[in-house]
Design an enzyme around this catalytic site. Structure first.
Site, short mmCIF file in Angstrom:
data_model
loop_
_atom_site.label_atom_id
_atom_site.label_comp_id
_atom_site.label_asym_id
_atom_site.label_seq_id
_atom_site.Cartn_x
_atom_site.Cartn_y
_atom_site.Cartn_z
N HIS A 1 0.41 -10.72 -5.70
CA HIS A 1 -0.27 -12.02 -5.75
C HIS A 1 -1.75 -11.83 -6.05
CE1 HIS A 1 -1.42 -16.06 -5.09
NE2 HIS A 1 -1.92 -15.90 -3.88
N GLY B 1 -1.61 11.14 1.02
CA GLY B 1 -1.90 11.14 2.44
C GLY B 1 -2.17 9.77 3.01
#
Length: 526
Positions: A70, A400
């Site tokens: 969006h 990570g």
């Protein structure tokens, strides 16, 4: 005349992008209208989870996947998860709704100001069509850019474009294919084979791209053919080699000095399908051991260009592996069983040690289980106990970034319904993608979520000691009951304490998702 929307849907179907991961806002509804029955829309409750699911799906299929976000706010919510997809080289096609064209300049509510700049530098390509007639071509470019470069692309589309009617003459614009071939020439292959054959004590280092490309078994054949000590490149997001194989020497450490020390004594280091290297903690030193040379083979031209040391050949590692197998005579290899056994797991004092948990997984789960792992403080325990012998068995957040594990496991399971999928998630990591449990329940995705609860950001505490800052705040997160959270989202859950109880729970089967919470002792990554 056909609408932009209809042409876009037909192009996506022709290119097998019929599974859409999304969380729609008002700007996206015109694209999703009249979606053909052949499409599957997978709803996530947060854009980070949406992108994480798509990342897992793309890694498991090796194909581009469509993500529907969006405008600016939704795209921004997904950016943390996007970092993992970038370093996993996942070919995601991100689309976002834009305000109507006449309202963008005055910055009306939900206008994506500077849309093409928002996701850079993470995405490899970002665009917004110049007019409605340019939408099909722009969509095709977004797909081809993601596929060719194996990096997410981003396309912002004003929502009034989708209903525009186009001249049928524009249809050939998207009726095309784009392919890439990157094979080294005979001279390059001959030179590389000669160098490997002449080396006194060469070593192999495989990276996650080997598994991504389906070359897991080929990597095993090469290592056995050459009888070479074999490592996995540091910070792996995929496992390209069996971790109990007699030639396996482990995952290379993610510090410059320790990595160099690990490879001491090898005069030639051949790196296939990996950057050189994904360092993490800063431990300086020599990049390579004294007297060593390094040759990197990768399809990722950017990884080749930014490497600090060695020679690079930008080429398909699969072609190079085949050439080495045929051009170099097989070396004498040890006879007998090629796989070793795991050591006895360490025992915990006040709770189960993570090694006990992983030993239970190893002993109870099918050999072809796909593990999605996001328990960063238990890496050492994981590699000591697990026995992974198949490609596509290991997925880890490539950058990570926390929040990958829960949603990625759902994506992997949707992409590979033929394999069991089990997510190993730390309690710190789980909170970043917890809304993925709703999607798992809604679509009855058969995933086992194993939550390791130690009440702490364990990896952060380890880094505190490493950096000489052991007294920082914000590392304790005790008091969270994930069984109650899971049940609130519709996922059956149980809490277990002992080894026997855990093994019994792991042996049970379920048609849909389930969550098992287990308290574990605090450990460190190394």
């Amino acid at each position: 005349m056909p609408t932009v929307r209809r042409i876009a849907h037909e192009f996506l179907e022709r290119n097998e992008l019929t599974t859409i991961f999304g969380n729609p806002g008002s700007n996206e509804l015109p694209f999703l209208a009249e979606l053909p029955d052949t499409f599957r829309y997978v709803l996530g409750l947060h854009e980070g989870v949406v992108l994480g699911m798509a990342d897992g799906y793309a890694q498991a299929t090796g194909r581009p996947v469509l993500v529907n976000l969006h405008a600016a706010a939704g795209s921004g919510n997904a950016m943390g998860a996007l970092t993992n997809a970038v370093y996993a080289r996942s070919p995601l096609v991100l689309t976002a709704g834009q305000q109507v064209r006449s309202a963008i300049g005055m910055e009306a509510m939900l206008a994506n100001v500077g849309a093409t700049e928002l996701m850079r530098p993470l995405v490899g390509w970002s665009g917004e069509p110049t007019c409605a007639a340019d939408v099909p071509r722009s969509l095709a470019q977004a797909v081809f850019e993601a596929e060719l470069h194996r990096r997410p692309s981003y396309l912002s589309v004003p929502y009034d474009d989708w209903a525009a009617e186009l001249d049928p003459a524009t249809l050939p614009t998207v009726d095309r294919t784009v392919r890439q071939g990157r094979a080294p020439d005979a001279v390059q292959l001959a030179d590389l084979a000669a160098r490997v054959e002449a080396a006194r004590n060469p070593a192999l280092v495989f990276g996650g791209d080997i598994d991504t490309a389906g070359l897991f078994d080929a990597a095993v054949r090469l290592a056995e053919h050459l009888a070479l000590a074999t490592w996995v490149a540091p910070s792996p997001h995929r496992l390209p080699f069996p971790n109990r194989h007699r030639l396996f020497r482990g995952v290379l450490p993610a510090g410059i000095g320790p990595l160099s020390a690990e490879l001491a004594g090898h005069d030639l280091i051949l790196v296939l399908g990996a950057p050189v290297f994904r360092y993490h903690q800063h431990v300086p030193g020599r990049y390579l051991p004294e007297g060593s040379t390094l040759v990197q083979v990768t399809e990722d031209a950017s990884a080749a260009a930014r490497a600090p040391v060695g020679e690079a050949l930008v080429a398909d590692p699969g072609v190079v592996i085949d050439a080495l197998l045929t051009r170099i005579p097989a070396r004498r290899t040890a006879s007998g069983e090629p796989f070793g056994s795991s050591p006895e797991p360490a025992a915990g004092k006040n709770a189960l040690h993570p090694e006990q948990v992983f030993a239970a997984l190893r002993d109870t789960q099918p050999g072809d289980t796909a593990y999605v792992v996001e328990s960063t403080s238990t890496n050492a325990a994981w590699w000591r106990q697990m026995d992974l012998r198949h490609g596509g068995s290991y997925f880890f957040p490539a950058a990570g970034g926390l929040g990958f594990g829960l949603p990625a496991a759902i994506g992997v399971a949707m992409a590979r319904p033929d394999r069991p999928v089990l997510a190993v998630i730390g309690d710190g990591s789980a909170n970043y993608g917890i809304t993925a449990l709703w999607t798992a329940a809604r679509y009855r995705v058969p995933v086992t979520f194993l939550i390791l609860r130690n009440g702490s950001y364990g990896a952060l505490r380890w880094f505190g000691d490493l950096l000489g800052t052991p007294d920082v705040p914000g590392t304790e997160i005790d008091g969270i009951d994930f069984t109650r959270i899971a049940e609130g989202y519709g996922v059956p859950a149980a809490s277990v304490t002992g080894d026997a109880e855990l093994r019994t729970a792991l042996k049970a089967t379920a048609e849909g998702p389930r969550l098992i919470q287990i308290d574990t002792e605090l450990t460190t990554p190394e």
